[in-house]
Design a protein around this motif. Sequence first.
Motif, mmCIF file in Angstrom:
data_model
loop_
_atom_site.group_PDB
_atom_site.id
_atom_site.type_symbol
_atom_site.label_atom_id
_atom_site.label_comp_id
_atom_site.label_asym_id
_atom_site.label_seq_id
_atom_site.Cartn_x
_atom_site.Cartn_y
_atom_site.Cartn_z
ATOM 1 N N PRO A 295 35.756 32.584 39.485
ATOM 2 C CA PRO A 295 36.784 31.591 40.335
ATOM 3 C C PRO A 295 37.071 30.178 39.720
ATOM 4 C CG PRO A 295 34.704 31.575 41.340
ATOM 5 C CD PRO A 295 34.631 32.765 40.119
ATOM 6 N N PRO A 296 38.129 29.470 40.323
ATOM 7 C CA PRO A 296 38.162 28.037 39.939
ATOM 8 C C PRO A 296 36.994 27.359 40.181
ATOM 9 C CG PRO A 296 40.031 28.894 41.300
ATOM 10 C CD PRO A 296 38.856 30.148 41.377
ATOM 11 N N PRO A 297 36.718 26.332 39.398
ATOM 12 C CA PRO A 297 37.813 25.301 38.913
ATOM 13 C C PRO A 297 38.350 25.595 37.617
ATOM 14 C CG PRO A 297 35.789 23.951 38.843
ATOM 15 C CD PRO A 297 35.419 25.443 39.356
ATOM 16 N N GLY A 298 37.778 26.608 36.815
ATOM 17 C CA GLY A 298 38.299 27.012 35.373
ATOM 18 C C GLY A 298 39.672 27.596 35.565
ATOM 19 N N VAL A 299 40.442 27.366 34.550
ATOM 20 C CA VAL A 299 41.839 27.712 34.505
ATOM 21 C C VAL A 299 42.100 28.831 33.643
ATOM 22 C CG1 VAL A 299 42.645 25.456 35.429
ATOM 23 C CG2 VAL A 299 42.465 25.908 32.960
ATOM 24 N N LEU A 300 41.307 28.866 32.408
ATOM 25 C CA LEU A 300 41.563 29.869 31.387
ATOM 26 C C LEU A 300 41.301 31.388 31.898
ATOM 27 C CD1 LEU A 300 39.544 28.541 28.558
ATOM 28 C CD2 LEU A 300 41.965 28.525 28.574
ATOM 29 N N ALA A 301 40.590 31.511 32.905
ATOM 30 C CA ALA A 301 40.480 32.800 33.698
ATOM 31 C C ALA A 301 41.815 33.541 34.055
ATOM 32 C CB ALA A 301 39.398 32.968 34.820
ATOM 33 N N GLU A 302 42.766 32.623 34.683
ATOM 34 C CA GLU A 302 44.020 33.009 35.044
ATOM 35 C C GLU A 302 44.866 33.500 34.089
ATOM 36 O OE1 GLU A 302 46.499 33.838 37.822
ATOM 37 O OE2 GLU A 302 44.664 32.901 38.346
ATOM 38 N N ILE A 303 44.460 33.453 32.570
ATOM 39 C CA ILE A 303 45.243 33.650 31.415
ATOM 40 C C ILE A 303 44.651 35.006 31.153
ATOM 41 C CG2 ILE A 303 45.766 33.304 29.039
ATOM 42 C CD1 ILE A 303 45.904 30.100 29.721
ATOM 43 N N TRP A 304 43.242 35.063 30.961
ATOM 44 C CA TRP A 304 42.653 36.176 30.504
ATOM 45 C C TRP A 304 42.291 37.364 31.514
ATOM 46 C CZ3 TRP A 304 37.722 37.474 32.260
ATOM 47 C CH2 TRP A 304 37.156 36.427 32.427
ATOM 48 N N ALA A 305 42.439 36.943 32.772
ATOM 49 C CA ALA A 305 42.062 37.916 33.933
ATOM 50 C C ALA A 305 43.628 37.485 34.985
ATOM 51 C CB ALA A 305 40.924 37.717 34.687
ATOM 52 N N PRO A 306 44.712 37.958 34.595
ATOM 53 C CA PRO A 306 46.033 37.401 35.497
ATOM 54 C C PRO A 306 45.962 38.466 36.430
ATOM 55 C CG PRO A 306 46.700 38.750 33.373
ATOM 56 C CD PRO A 306 45.096 38.537 33.211
ATOM 57 N N VAL A 307 47.001 38.147 37.382
ATOM 58 C CA VAL A 307 47.374 38.962 38.358
ATOM 59 C C VAL A 307 46.352 39.246 39.513
ATOM 60 C CG1 VAL A 307 48.960 41.097 39.334
ATOM 61 C CG2 VAL A 307 49.285 40.034 36.862
ATOM 62 N N GLY A 308 45.629 38.368 39.850
ATOM 63 C CA GLY A 308 44.291 38.606 40.586
ATOM 64 C C GLY A 308 42.967 39.043 39.956
ATOM 65 N N LEU A 309 43.045 39.429 38.692
ATOM 66 C CA LEU A 309 41.838 40.107 38.061
ATOM 67 C C LEU A 309 40.514 39.045 37.983
ATOM 68 C CD1 LEU A 309 43.548 42.706 35.800
ATOM 69 C CD2 LEU A 309 42.322 43.125 37.746
ATOM 70 N N ARG A 310 40.980 37.899 38.315
ATOM 71 C CA ARG A 310 39.709 37.020 37.896
ATOM 72 C C ARG A 310 38.762 37.176 39.205
ATOM 73 N NH1 ARG A 310 41.830 30.950 37.801
ATOM 74 N NH2 ARG A 310 39.627 30.514 37.509
ATOM 75 N N TYR A 311 39.285 37.766 40.398
ATOM 76 C CA TYR A 311 38.458 38.241 41.533
ATOM 77 C C TYR A 311 38.250 39.455 41.605
ATOM 78 C CZ TYR A 311 40.295 33.507 42.777
ATOM 79 O OH TYR A 311 40.636 32.182 43.059
ATOM 80 N N HIS A 312 37.590 40.237 40.393
ATOM 81 C CA HIS A 312 37.664 41.389 40.414
ATOM 82 C C HIS A 312 36.571 41.878 41.342
ATOM 83 C CE1 HIS A 312 38.549 45.427 38.371
ATOM 84 N NE2 HIS A 312 37.075 45.491 38.301
ATOM 85 N N ALA A 313 35.224 41.323 41.528
ATOM 86 C CA ALA A 313 34.340 41.665 42.420
ATOM 87 C C ALA A 313 34.991 41.761 43.916
ATOM 88 C CB ALA A 313 33.092 40.831 42.467
ATOM 89 N N LEU A 314 35.728 40.348 44.255
ATOM 90 C CA LEU A 314 36.138 40.552 45.609
ATOM 91 C C LEU A 314 37.342 41.839 45.687
ATOM 92 C CD1 LEU A 314 36.793 39.124 47.954
ATOM 93 C CD2 LEU A 314 38.297 37.648 47.301
ATOM 94 N N HIS A 315 37.959 42.114 44.556
ATOM 95 C CA HIS A 315 38.954 43.238 44.713
ATOM 96 C C HIS A 315 38.086 44.548 44.954
ATOM 97 C CE1 HIS A 315 41.899 46.021 43.645
ATOM 98 N NE2 HIS A 315 41.126 46.676 42.667
ATOM 99 N N HIS A 316 36.972 44.828 44.486
ATOM 100 C CA HIS A 316 36.023 45.871 44.816
ATOM 101 C C HIS A 316 35.644 45.667 46.097
ATOM 102 C CE1 HIS A 316 35.422 48.379 41.481
ATOM 103 N NE2 HIS A 316 36.059 47.623 40.724
ATOM 104 N N LEU A 317 35.408 44.816 47.048
ATOM 105 C CA LEU A 317 35.150 44.613 48.443
ATOM 106 C C LEU A 317 36.549 45.149 49.119
ATOM 107 C CD1 LEU A 317 33.019 41.657 49.031
ATOM 108 C CD2 LEU A 317 32.407 44.062 49.128
ATOM 109 N N MET A 318 37.801 44.672 48.710
ATOM 110 C CA MET A 318 38.943 44.906 49.541
ATOM 111 C C MET A 318 39.949 45.156 48.607
ATOM 112 S SD MET A 318 38.583 41.510 51.927
ATOM 113 C CE MET A 318 38.199 40.593 50.561
ATOM 114 N N PRO A 319 39.872 46.667 47.964
ATOM 115 C CA PRO A 319 40.847 47.172 46.947
ATOM 116 C C PRO A 319 42.400 47.100 47.344
ATOM 117 C CG PRO A 319 39.207 48.849 47.374
ATOM 118 C CD PRO A 319 39.085 47.673 48.620
ATOM 119 N N SER A 320 42.662 47.155 48.522
ATOM 120 C CA SER A 320 44.093 47.319 48.965
ATOM 121 C C SER A 320 44.790 45.920 49.167
ATOM 122 C CB SER A 320 44.435 48.435 50.086
ATOM 123 O OG SER A 320 43.652 47.633 51.220
ATOM 124 N N MET A 321 44.079 44.664 48.960
ATOM 125 C CA MET A 321 44.588 43.257 49.462
ATOM 126 C C MET A 321 45.329 43.339 48.022
ATOM 127 S SD MET A 321 42.668 39.849 49.965
ATOM 128 C CE MET A 321 42.346 40.411 51.646
#
Length: 367
Positions: A295-321
Amino acid sequence: MSVEHSLDPATVAQVSARDAGVGGPRAPIADDKAMLRAARDLTKDLYDARERFYWPDMLLSAGIGYASIAGAILTDSVGLALVFGLIGALALYRALMFNHEVAHIHKDALPGFRFAWNALVGVPLLTPSFMYEGVHVIHHKRTQYGTIEDPEYLPLALMKPWTLPTFVLIAMLAPIALIFRFAVLVPLGAILPPVRRVVWQRFSSLSINPEFRRRPAEGEMSRRIFWQELGGFVWSWTLIGSMFVLGWRPLLIALAILSLTATLNQLRTLVAHLWENEGEPMTVTAQFLDSVNVPPPGVLAEIWAPVGLRYHALHHLMPSMPYHSLPEAHRRLHRELGDGSTYKQANHPGMVFLVGKIARSTMARGR
């Protein structure tokens, strides 16, 4: 008001042993029901996929990507070509990651988006949506995540040290392999059913588990696959034919840029999970803790994990979000559960830290 939900002592011991790289059988991690309940109750209003995010983001990313490839081909400056190439690789990487969204959004959401993405990104990059749809959902099944049946899981942290560079570098060959698949294997499969069966089972999904075998498609999916494979076949031969009209240089430059895109995606995959499961079924909380948020405050993750993939663990809690709602969902859960929560345990500082963690685990195993 923040509700501090601390890990129970048994879970603390399990997580500490995991982070220290302690081997041997692992006690199962029980579900944190308070976290799961908060994830359900605090995010009910965040599940609508908004066209105003999806369409401009995908179209702009694809447009910048293709324009940058053209710039790299047309310029006579090596330095400028490298700049165009980097921009093109990053933009097409972001455009390509919408395949992940296509695999998750409801079929009635975002009318026309799946078709447009395939026409503008999926088929031109020879990764149409059928290669992810129907496959990626297995990775999210609670009883199959991290098991031999999961197409997107390997216990990389528990393997030999040489597996990590091999895992990343093999992605450099992906563009050539995809051209071969669509230009050669697809027409061969149309003539020879045994070839078609092998191609479908082993070379028709974006998976990393070499033991995975894809089951036959049915119904509407079969029709979509036909048209997407036909489009990939025509486009692959268009690329091959371009060498006789334009020479080798344009295609080689395009392939080099797409090779960088594939390598970036493989690096992102390398740090999407901790890859510490040895094949046994896991609880939802264990799956969450084996996944990664940056998660933020780092900004580089938005480049190497774009389109929400910087929140991959959260995505596994709520896959359809949808991807555009994940930052707000993260803020709500972090605020409600607090720093001492199970939720906090899945948050990590960045790619360098994660690669180092997995590398140390493999080197410990290699001794």
